[in-house]
Design a protein around this motif. Sequence first.
Motif, PDB file in Angstrom:
ATOM      1  N   VAL A  44       1.016  -1.204  -0.008  1.00  0.00           N
ATOM      2  CA  VAL A  44       0.062   0.076  -0.012  1.00  0.00           C
ATOM      3  C   VAL A  44       1.116   1.241  -0.021  1.00  0.00           C
ATOM      4  CG1 VAL A  44      -2.057  -0.711   1.039  1.00  0.00           C
ATOM      5  CG2 VAL A  44      -0.166  -0.459   2.503  1.00  0.00           C
ATOM      6  N   ASP A  45       0.450   2.549  -0.279  1.00  0.00           N
ATOM      7  CA  ASP A  45       1.177   3.618  -0.352  1.00  0.00           C
ATOM      8  C   ASP A  45       1.637   3.935   1.124  1.00  0.00           C
ATOM      9  OD1 ASP A  45       0.908   3.573  -2.951  1.00  0.00           O
ATOM     10  OD2 ASP A  45      -0.597   5.457  -3.008  1.00  0.00           O
ATOM     11  N   GLU A 137      -4.035  12.409   2.022  1.00  0.00           N
ATOM     12  CA  GLU A 137      -4.262  12.980   0.762  1.00  0.00           C
ATOM     13  C   GLU A 137      -3.510  14.236   0.522  1.00  0.00           C
ATOM     14  OE1 GLU A 137      -9.265  12.108   1.543  1.00  0.00           O
ATOM     15  OE2 GLU A 137      -8.377  14.194   2.102  1.00  0.00           O
ATOM     16  N   GLU A 138      -2.860  14.961   1.452  1.00  0.00           N
ATOM     17  CA  GLU A 138      -1.823  15.881   1.343  1.00  0.00           C
ATOM     18  C   GLU A 138      -0.534  15.527   0.567  1.00  0.00           C
ATOM     19  OE1 GLU A 138      -3.118  18.099   5.474  1.00  0.00           O
ATOM     20  OE2 GLU A 138      -1.106  17.709   5.121  1.00  0.00           O
ATOM     21  N   ASN A 139      -0.360  14.089   1.005  1.00  0.00           N
ATOM     22  CA  ASN A 139       0.849  13.478   0.290  1.00  0.00           C
ATOM     23  C   ASN A 139       0.630  12.660  -0.904  1.00  0.00           C
ATOM     24  OD1 ASN A 139       3.437  14.106   2.238  1.00  0.00           O
ATOM     25  ND2 ASN A 139       1.624  14.062   3.570  1.00  0.00           N
ATOM     26  N   ASP A 140      -0.339  12.834  -1.387  1.00  0.00           N
ATOM     27  CA  ASP A 140      -0.882  12.097  -2.516  1.00  0.00           C
ATOM     28  C   ASP A 140      -0.703  10.556  -2.617  1.00  0.00           C
ATOM     29  OD1 ASP A 140      -1.513  14.347  -3.969  1.00  0.00           O
ATOM     30  OD2 ASP A 140       0.608  14.648  -4.516  1.00  0.00           O
ATOM     31  N   LEU A 141      -1.136  10.173  -1.503  1.00  0.00           N
ATOM     32  CA  LEU A 141      -0.842   8.713  -0.911  1.00  0.00           C
ATOM     33  C   LEU A 141      -2.399   8.278  -1.175  1.00  0.00           C
ATOM     34  CD1 LEU A 141       1.049   8.883   2.317  1.00  0.00           C
ATOM     35  CD2 LEU A 141       1.875   8.326  -0.110  1.00  0.00           C
ATOM     36  N   ARG A 142      -2.562   7.005  -1.991  1.00  0.00           N
ATOM     37  CA  ARG A 142      -4.067   6.632  -2.694  1.00  0.00           C
ATOM     38  C   ARG A 142      -4.534   5.338  -2.028  1.00  0.00           C
ATOM     39  NH1 ARG A 142      -6.674   9.266  -6.465  1.00  0.00           N
ATOM     40  NH2 ARG A 142      -7.877   7.462  -6.739  1.00  0.00           N
ATOM     41  N   SER A 143      -3.544   4.779  -1.206  1.00  0.00           N
ATOM     42  CA  SER A 143      -3.985   3.607  -0.242  1.00  0.00           C
ATOM     43  C   SER A 143      -3.260   3.621   0.962  1.00  0.00           C
ATOM     44  CB  SER A 143      -3.665   2.031  -1.441  1.00  0.00           C
ATOM     45  OG  SER A 143      -2.374   2.084  -1.519  1.00  0.00           O
ATOM     46  N   ILE A 144      -4.071   2.985   1.896  1.00  0.00           N
ATOM     47  CA  ILE A 144      -3.723   2.906   3.272  1.00  0.00           C
ATOM     48  C   ILE A 144      -4.000   1.785   3.852  1.00  0.00           C
ATOM     49  CG2 ILE A 144      -5.729   4.232   4.098  1.00  0.00           C
ATOM     50  CD1 ILE A 144      -3.907   5.868   5.950  1.00  0.00           C
TER      51      ILE A 144
END
Length: 209
Positions: A44-45, A137-144
């Motif tokens: 995941v991101d 969202e601020e770091n452009d991470l799309r999966s967690i």
Amino acid sequence: PEDVTTLDEVSKLNEIIDGKKFDLKHPFFDKISLFYGDITKIQVDAIVNAANDRLGGGGGVDGAIHRAAGHNQLQAECRKHTRPVPTGEAVVTDACKLSTHVKKIIHCVGPICYGGVTDEKRKKLESCYRRAIQLSEENDLRSIAFCCISTGIYGYDNKDAARTVLRFLWRHFNKEENVEKWDRIVLCLFMDVDKQCYKQYIKELLLDP
Ligand code: AR6
């Protein structure tokens, strides 16, 4: 790495629950997955750590993440942040040695909860999830992938945590603009008790949203 589970291999909620009985158009079901096992093994991101306010490493999932990322390297990253980190807050670091399949680690400080759950503790737990989502969202991470923050060493009641987390995610992902930014939210469940609590509460949510 070979022993890592990709998002394609993790079932979404609408595959886990008997979908025919329910209205599964709620975006929640298409974005949320349950994963059983070690959070360091998911591709995941971002993975979420249940940290202490010193970001000093410790036992539980924190220990597992520090071992997998490389304790010294991850400690050097953690020291770049102002500490103590307030309860309910989160900070982002590099994923260090986990960077083959994870971009960032989000360290959340959950509430310590030995004397029973209070409204204040519940709000702090919810705040961890909210802040982790914001920072992603601020770091452009799309999966967690989230571990079950506070429900181990910090003593937060498993049932209450499952209910609080799912209710928060249900509300958050009821809005289309919140859904678009995400590929997947993985809830990483390590203990049998959490599997039971999450499954039970997902059903309760479906019957009485
Ligand atoms: N992958 C996923 N989940 C895990 C893993 C793993 N490898 N290992 C444990 N869990 P805890 P807390 C689950 O105790 O309650 C540390 O010392 C575990 O079964 O790790 O927030 C910190 O430094 C449980 O469901 O975190 C703090 O001092 C969940 O992760 C303190 O513990 C959280 O349990 C934080 O306590």
